[in-house]
Scaffold this motif. Structure first.
Motif, short mmCIF file in Angstrom:
data_model
loop_
_atom_site.label_atom_id
_atom_site.label_comp_id
_atom_site.label_asym_id
_atom_site.label_seq_id
_atom_site.Cartn_x
_atom_site.Cartn_y
_atom_site.Cartn_z
N ARG A 99 -9.38 9.88 14.05
CA ARG A 99 -10.26 10.40 12.99
C ARG A 99 -9.80 9.99 11.60
NH1 ARG A 99 -11.38 15.77 16.43
NH2 ARG A 99 -12.62 14.53 17.88
N LEU A 100 -8.49 9.79 11.44
CA LEU A 100 -7.96 9.47 10.11
C LEU A 100 -7.86 7.97 9.88
CD1 LEU A 100 -5.07 12.10 9.85
CD2 LEU A 100 -7.42 12.29 9.05
N MET A 105 0.86 -1.20 0.00
CA MET A 105 0.00 0.00 0.00
C MET A 105 0.89 1.25 0.00
SD MET A 105 -3.04 1.34 0.19
CE MET A 105 -4.53 1.09 1.12
N PRO A 106 0.77 2.15 -1.00
CA PRO A 106 1.60 3.36 -1.00
C PRO A 106 1.21 4.27 0.16
CG PRO A 106 -0.02 3.43 -2.77
CD PRO A 106 -0.17 2.09 -2.11
N LYS A 107 2.18 5.09 0.58
CA LYS A 107 1.90 6.03 1.68
C LYS A 107 1.48 7.37 1.10
CE LYS A 107 4.91 4.62 5.44
NZ LYS A 107 6.00 5.10 6.30
N ALA A 108 0.51 8.03 1.73
CA ALA A 108 0.11 9.36 1.26
C ALA A 108 1.11 10.39 1.76
CB ALA A 108 -1.28 9.69 1.77
N VAL A 109 1.49 11.33 0.88
CA VAL A 109 2.41 12.41 1.27
C VAL A 109 1.60 13.52 1.91
CG1 VAL A 109 4.10 14.08 0.44
CG2 VAL A 109 3.79 11.94 -0.78
N ALA A 125 -6.94 18.68 2.99
CA ALA A 125 -6.64 17.97 1.74
C ALA A 125 -7.80 18.21 0.79
CB ALA A 125 -6.48 16.47 1.99
N GLY A 126 -7.50 18.81 -0.35
CA GLY A 126 -8.56 19.09 -1.32
C GLY A 126 -9.70 19.86 -0.66
N LEU A 158 -7.58 7.40 3.86
CA LEU A 158 -6.27 7.15 3.23
C LEU A 158 -6.41 7.21 1.71
CD1 LEU A 158 -3.30 6.54 3.48
CD2 LEU A 158 -3.86 4.11 3.51
N GLN A 159 -7.47 6.58 1.19
CA GLN A 159 -7.69 6.59 -0.26
C GLN A 159 -7.87 8.02 -0.76
OE1 GLN A 159 -7.30 3.86 -2.25
NE2 GLN A 159 -7.26 5.52 -3.75
N TYR A 160 -8.61 8.83 0.01
CA TYR A 160 -8.84 10.23 -0.38
C TYR A 160 -7.51 10.99 -0.42
CZ TYR A 160 -10.65 14.96 -0.41
OH TYR A 160 -10.89 16.26 -0.74
N LEU A 161 -6.66 10.77 0.60
CA LEU A 161 -5.36 11.46 0.62
C LEU A 161 -4.50 11.02 -0.56
CD1 LEU A 161 -4.51 11.30 4.45
CD2 LEU A 161 -5.39 13.25 3.17
#
Ligand code: IMP
Length: 214
Positions: free
Chosen positions: A187-188, A1-5, A123-124, A194-197
């Motif tokens: 909360r996260l 699973m890639p990590k979100a920056v 984020a966004g 994670l998918q959203y990030l």
């Protein structure tokens, strides 16, 4: 699973170090804002959460990436909650802040105080916030070499050491920032977040999943 920056929106090195340790369990790839350059953000909100959101939004706009910011302060009962959201601005450096506080506390018997920290992730179109608080008392003379800011004067309830006499891990287990980080982590802790990030990263990092930044 890639990590979100996620960009860490702070130029305070001590805070960056604390936040990196406290937020490690989130499994995000936290990158210091200074990697991208520097911006000036006017912290003119009335609340810690408001200022944290201002900083995180500005850094997210600047970098095009999700950004996380902290805003914090010390509230002293005998000083009607001062220095509060003005904790950083009360003097130019930590020595000046400590001198100011020692001067302001002269003659006050009530030494009760609390630290407050707000964390905001932007984020966004979305944002998440969490606030933590740590109650304690102010000692009469600075003790300890660790930490930063008002740490040498603050003893959290239940112990006898000042924050400046603790290592980072021990401070984090009591601190306002540690509590806020735990709440934010809860909360996260959701695969959709994670998918959203990751989607936000994809939009801003040229369409491919992140593989090490920059
Ligand atoms: P800001 O969040 O960058 O606006 O700065 C908050 C100010 O509050 C810092 O410069 C410190 O003086 C003080 N402060 C916030 N958190 C802590 C802490 O954990 N220990 C000591 N001082 C703190």
């Amino acid at each position: 699973m890639p990590k979100a920056v996620v960009v860490l929106a702070s130029s305070n090195r001590d805070k960056l170090l604390e936040l990196k340790t406290l937020l490690a369990p989130l499994g995000l790839d936290l990158v210091p804002g200074e990697t991208f350059g520097s911006i000036d953000v006017e912290e003119n909100a009335e609340s810690y959460v408001g200022n944290a959101l201002l900083k995180a939004s500005a850094w997210s706009d600047f970098t095009g990436l999700p950004a996380l910011a902290d805003d914090s302060g010390l509230e002293v009962e005998a000083l009607d909650g001062a220095p509060g959201v003005r904790s950083a601005r009360i003097a130019a450096d930590d020595d000046g802040r400590i001198a100011w506080l020692l001067g302001a506390m002269k003659g006050h018997k009530n030494r009760r105080a609390r630290f407050v920290a707000a964390l905001a992730l932007v984020a966004g179109e979305r944002s998440w916030t969490a606030t933590g608080c740590c109650r304690g008392s102010l000692v009469e003379a600075p003790r300890g070499d660790g930490g930063f800011g008002y740490d040498p004067l603050f003893v959290p309830d239940g112990v006898t050491k000042t924050f400046a006499e603790m290592d980072g891990e021990e401070k984090g287990s009591y601190s306002h920032r540690g509590i806020a980080a735990l709440l934010l982590a809860r909360r996260l802790d959701d695969p959709f977040v994670l998918q959203y990030l990751l989607d936000c990263n994809r939009t801003s990092l040229g369409g491919s999943d992140h593989e090490g930044f920059p």
